[in-house]
Enzyme design. Structure first.
Site, PDB file in Angstrom:
ATOM      1  N   ASP A 607      -5.149  28.114  49.142  1.00 37.16           N
ATOM      2  CA  ASP A 607      -5.305  29.011  50.296  1.00 37.16           C
ATOM      3  C   ASP A 607      -5.802  30.385  49.883  1.00 37.16           C
ATOM      4  O   ASP A 607      -5.277  30.976  48.943  1.00 37.16           O
ATOM      5  CB  ASP A 607      -3.945  29.202  50.985  1.00 37.16           C
ATOM      6  CG  ASP A 607      -3.443  27.926  51.647  1.00 37.16           C
ATOM      7  OD1 ASP A 607      -4.276  27.136  52.115  1.00 37.16           O
ATOM      8  OD2 ASP A 607      -2.208  27.739  51.703  1.00 37.16           O
ATOM      9  N   GLU A 613      -9.295  40.478  53.473  1.00 37.18           N
ATOM     10  CA  GLU A 613      -8.431  41.650  53.561  1.00 37.18           C
ATOM     11  C   GLU A 613      -8.693  42.694  52.478  1.00 37.18           C
ATOM     12  O   GLU A 613      -8.611  43.888  52.722  1.00 37.18           O
ATOM     13  CB  GLU A 613      -7.005  41.142  53.446  1.00 37.18           C
ATOM     14  CG  GLU A 613      -5.943  42.185  53.504  1.00 37.18           C
ATOM     15  CD  GLU A 613      -4.584  41.496  53.389  1.00 37.18           C
ATOM     16  OE1 GLU A 613      -4.364  40.492  54.089  1.00 37.18           O
ATOM     17  OE2 GLU A 613      -3.774  41.959  52.586  1.00 37.18           O
ATOM     18  N   HIS A 649      -8.242  27.513  52.664  1.00 37.09           N
ATOM     19  CA  HIS A 649      -7.899  27.891  54.031  1.00 37.09           C
ATOM     20  C   HIS A 649      -8.017  29.408  54.174  1.00 37.09           C
ATOM     21  O   HIS A 649      -7.533  30.158  53.332  1.00 37.09           O
ATOM     22  CB  HIS A 649      -6.483  27.427  54.371  1.00 37.09           C
ATOM     23  CG  HIS A 649      -5.956  28.050  55.621  1.00 37.09           C
ATOM     24  ND1 HIS A 649      -6.453  27.724  56.860  1.00 37.09           N
ATOM     25  CD2 HIS A 649      -5.019  29.000  55.829  1.00 37.09           C
ATOM     26  CE1 HIS A 649      -5.823  28.458  57.776  1.00 37.09           C
ATOM     27  NE2 HIS A 649      -4.959  29.236  57.177  1.00 37.09           N
ATOM     28  N   CYS A 651      -7.866  32.720  57.119  1.00 39.11           N
ATOM     29  CA  CYS A 651      -7.442  33.040  58.480  1.00 39.11           C
ATOM     30  C   CYS A 651      -7.290  34.535  58.672  1.00 39.11           C
ATOM     31  O   CYS A 651      -7.549  35.310  57.757  1.00 39.11           O
ATOM     32  CB  CYS A 651      -6.130  32.345  58.822  1.00 39.11           C
ATOM     33  SG  CYS A 651      -4.774  32.769  57.747  1.00 39.11           S
ATOM     34  N   HIS A 702      -0.237  30.973  66.621  1.00 38.48           N
ATOM     35  CA  HIS A 702       0.558  32.209  66.648  1.00 38.48           C
ATOM     36  C   HIS A 702       1.370  32.339  67.920  1.00 38.48           C
ATOM     37  O   HIS A 702       2.247  33.179  68.011  1.00 38.48           O
ATOM     38  CB  HIS A 702      -0.360  33.429  66.485  1.00 38.48           C
ATOM     39  CG  HIS A 702      -1.049  33.448  65.160  1.00 38.48           C
ATOM     40  ND1 HIS A 702      -2.372  33.118  65.018  1.00 38.48           N
ATOM     41  CD2 HIS A 702      -0.590  33.713  63.919  1.00 38.48           C
ATOM     42  CE1 HIS A 702      -2.698  33.200  63.743  1.00 38.48           C
ATOM     43  NE2 HIS A 702      -1.639  33.559  63.055  1.00 38.48           N
TER      44      HIS A 702
HETATM   45  N1  GLN Z   1      -0.481  26.896  53.510  1.00 39.29           N
HETATM   46  C1  GLN Z   1       0.012  28.050  54.190  1.00 39.29           C
HETATM   47  C2  GLN Z   1       0.827  27.630  55.398  1.00 39.29           C
HETATM   48  O1  GLN Z   1       0.509  26.622  55.963  1.00 39.29           O
HETATM   49  C3  GLN Z   1      -1.125  28.928  54.655  1.00 39.29           C
HETATM   50  C4  GLN Z   1      -0.600  30.114  55.393  1.00 39.29           C
HETATM   51  C5  GLN Z   1      -1.651  31.152  55.718  1.00 39.29           C
HETATM   52  O2  GLN Z   1      -2.798  30.881  55.802  1.00 39.29           O
HETATM   53  N2  GLN Z   1      -1.253  32.352  55.945  1.00 39.29           N
HETATM   54  O3  GLN Z   1       1.754  28.306  55.799  1.00 39.29           O
HETATM   55 ZN    ZN Z   2      -3.708  30.699  57.826  1.00 40.25          ZN
END
Ligand code: GLN
Ligand code: ZN
Length: 759
Positions: A607, A613, A649, A651, A702
């Site tokens: 991730d 950021e 991942h 986000c 969220h």
């Molecule tokens: N693998 C983490 C989760 O599922 C990823 C969290 C994130 O992207 N902030 O919580």
């Molecule tokens: Zn995330």
């Protein structure tokens, strides 16, 4: 008392901070708002906690010797959302909720019938603000209730508070245009008059000072900032009745705008002298201004070198009107206090300062600046001695790590061609098109938290704890098989936090006991402190993975956190370049991927939600950052064979500016937040010819709201319009740890149904 601008004399002060944390030293606000949301307590109880926290905060500051106390720095959720409320800029869809507090929380978190506003990172921090929506119908009107209430509260307490508000330029620059409205900044002429009114109201209420935060002025990505600053602050300083004005910048060097502010009638300018340079301030023509000099780092945990900071202050004597000592930004971004961190060894403790220690450093510096170093000799000498021990501590220079870094070549961060990898992986994995998966975490239930707590306090032993976690893993595997997902995860029950979990197992990190900082709303994180060279003494995730895979008939993803995110969500050593520290972390993660592969993981996700950021606020600094960030990620993922599918991942952010870097990560599959921003990211990825597989989030995790199957179907079809089915994955926006098992089961059932419908 209202002041006539022509004879305006500002009431002097010497030591302050731009703002403080508000969640409470023991997260009292978190508990209070969550109880209110859950219906376990009423408004009066919530408000009582808030009043108490504000009083405690004021007392802490005045008790330390801070002689101008910021007020209105409290927030039930977020200061940008508070500003939207103050300016009457909430979207139509929440206006229907008549109760102001419930409307506020609905805007922040959504409700049964309202989708929330977007949330994104506050500059280059891990604090998230709510993105105001400015549409053609937005009719700005002033609602000064909150700021006046907090000012009155301070006054009643005998404190001459300095109200703090987010400034008009920053507010609009961070807002989002909706419904084809023009860029929000074009609405400055509607908003500035409200600030003029606000100044009048504050003066009338007796405020001597107001602080208007304009951190946007340290960036260079918004056009015309210096001209906007000059025009807005000329107008505001000409207000007929107003307090003295402090325009506060932070998170960087506001060099282009400092001169512009110097030409306006504002009394004071606040500058960040940790991230910004002293030269910009000296040359800005601030001879007639009070400069609030942020020489104590407000966003990292290292103790200040007081002699160096005093030197910076001295170097400004003569080129500015007068000086006030401050932190570089609000201490919202660091933990409350070192008191109670009893697990720290004394050497390490000596290197650190959290918020209350930083407040004391500000006061010591202000006194030394006024009266000479001798006045504070004990404090200065203690800091110097403690910091000197950092230079030759063996934990900061581990030869084996240094040697490994020196030997690295580009072959160590390069995998074979992505198309070739795809062929091998498809044959090995044999997944359906539109494969469904989740991002990693499943609900962190009370049971899980209790077990962790019990382990910590010694009520259960490690074996019993492992049993608990295995039972959770078994439940999560069963849930996923029942729902019918294609690629499973173990659910991360054993992880208190995706960074801290790794930090606790790596040498070179230290975890605090109570070092909580607000991440968004009621959510707090406890960033570990990365102080030394990073070494992985043993595998960190392999047993949990192997257990999960042993129960599952489908592939289980190994789950790791990437090096950039580990840095971004830690407090990081400041004695070497971030790029070097990132490579050390990358090697530790790389070793873990190799061990996971050996124990049977065919898919490993690394991730990097924080990639965006750390992006520097100035365009000129970005290429160098992205270069080391991408290298660190690739270093951490290029140790495995072609058949091992690497996922990543991302986000919590606007990806536009890092889109090229996302492609350069060269992950086989990239899952990415998209539901709240309606798949805009896919168009961006197409724009740069991104050809690897991608899983845009098809629903927002969220919010407690469960999306209906046809809603997810619609979102999936939207994705399909941009990306062909053979490159598309189906997954939520992010991990599920903040949701309930009920919400998750329902939402994933709908998601799988949507995938089937579209297949
Ligand atoms: N693998 C983490 C989760 O599922 C990823 C969290 C994130 O992207 N902030 O919580
Ligand atoms: Zn995330």
């Amino acid at each position: 008392m209202s002041v006539d601008t022509t004879t305006h004399t500002a009431q002097p002060f010497t030591a302050t901070v731009p703002g403080t944390a508000r969640i409470g030293a023991n997260r009292e606000l978190k508990r209070a708002v969550e109880a209110y949301w859950a219906g376990r307590s009423d408004r009066a109880a919530l408000e009582a906690v808030a009043v108490d926290l504000r009083a405690t905060s004021r007392r802490g500051l005045t008790g330390t010797g801070i002689d101008s106390v910021p007020v209105n720095t409290f927030s039930y959720y977020d200061q940008v959302l508070d500003t939207a409320v103050m300016l009457g800029a909430l979207p139509q869809r929440v206006e229907a909720i008549s109760d102001p507090l419930d409307r506020y929380f609905a805007a922040a978190r959504g409700s049964d019938d309202v989708t929330p506003l977007e949330m994104t990172k506050w500059f280059d921090t891990n604090y998230h603000y709510i993105v105001p929506e400015i549409g053609p119908d937005t009719a700005f009107t002033l609602d000064a209730t909150r700021v006046l209430t907090e000012l009155a509260e301070a006054t009643a307490d005998g404190v001459d508070g300095r109200p703090v508000v987010v400034g008009p330029i920053t507010f609009l620059a961070l807002s989002k245009a909706v419904d084809n409205a023009a860029a929000p900044l074009t609405r400055l002429d509607e908003v500035v008059p409200l600030y003029v009114d606000l100044l009048g109201r504050l003066a009338e209420a007796g405020a001597q000072w107001v602080q208007i935060d304009e951190p946007i002025l340290v960036t260079d990505t918004v056009e015309n900032l210096p001209a906007l600053a000059e025009s807005v602050y000329s107008t505001l300083s000409e207000a007929r009745s107003r307090p003295s004005i402090l325009v506060q910048t932070y998170f960087g060097d506001a060099r282009e705008s400092l001169g512009a502010l110097g030409r306006t009638g504002v009394e004071a300018v606040g500058v960040d002298l940790v991230a910004g340079g002293v030269e910009s301030v000296r040359s800005a023509g601030l001879g007639g201004k009070i400069v609030v000099a942020g020489v104590v780092d407000g966003r990292n945990v290292w103790r200040t070198d007081l002699d160096a900071a005093l030197g910076v202050l001295e170097s400004l004597r003569g080129s500015v009107g007068s000086l006030v000592v401050s932190t570089s930004c609000s201490t919202l971004h660091v933990p409350y206090t070192l008191a109670g961190e009893d697990g720290l060894d004394n050497t390490l403790r000596g290197w650190l300062a959290f918020a209350s220690e930083k407040h004391a450093e500000v006061v010591a510096l202000a006194r030394a600046f006024a009266n000479g170093r001798a006045d504070q000799a004990d404090v200065f000498d203690a800091a110097a001695t403690a910091l000197a021990s950092r230079a030759d501590d063996p934990r900061l220079h581990v030869d084996a790590v240094r040697a490994r870094l020196t030997a690295l070549t580009s072959a160590d961060w390069t995998r074979s061609d992505s198309a070739a990898r795809r062929t091998v992986q498809d044959a090995a994995l044999n997944l359906p098109t539109l494969a469904t998966t989740t991002i990693g975490s499943y609900p962190q239930t009370t049971d899980i938290r209790k077990a962790r707590q019990a382990l910590r306090t010694g009520t259960i032993d490690a074996a019993e704890y492992t049993h608990h976690m295995q039972a959770e893993i078994a439940d999560v595997i069963a849930l996923q098989e029942q729902v019918g997902l294609d690629v499973l995860v173990h659910g991360e029950p054993e992880r208190n936090d995706m960074v801290q979990y790794f930090a606790e197992q790596l040498d070179g990190f230290f975890a605090t006991v109570n070092g909580w900082v607000q991440s968004y709303g009621s959510r707090c994180v406890r960033p570990p402190i990365l102080f030394g060279d990073v070494v992985r003494p043993a595998p960190m995730t392999v047993d949990w993975f192997a257990y999960a895979q042993s129960l599952a008939s489908k592939p289980v993803k190994g789950m790791l956190t990437g090096p950039v995110t580990i840095l971004a969500w830690s407090f990081v050593r400041d004695d070497q370049p971030l790029a070097d520290t990132a490579k050390q972390v990358a090697l530790a993660i790389r070793d873990e991927t190799v061990d996971l592969e050996q124990s049977g993981a065919a898919i490993i996700q690394v991730d990097e939600p924080a990639l965006r950021e750390l992006l520097p606020l100035r365009a000129a600094d970005r290429a160098a950052y992205l270069d080391w960030a991408v290298t660190a990620f690739r270093l951490s993922t290029a140790g495995v064979g072609d058949a091992t599918q690497i996922h990543t991942h991302l986000c919590y952010s606007e990806f536009g500016e890092v889109i090229g870097a996302i492609a350069d990560l060269d992950a086989d599959v990239t899952s990415i937040e998209a539901a709240r921003s309606h798949m805009e990211v896919l168009a961006d990825l197409n724009g740069i010819g991104f050809a690897n597989q991608v899983g845009p989030g098809v629903y927002d995790i969220h919010s407690p709201r469960v999306p209906a199957a046809d809603e997810v179907t619609a979102s999936l079809r939207e994705a399909l319009a941009a990306v062909p089915a053979d490159r598309l994955w189906v997954n939520p926006d992010c991990g599920l740890k903040t949701r309930t098992t009920g919400e998750v089961t329902e939402a994933l059932t709908n998601m799988v149904a949507a995938a089937h419908a579209v297949r």
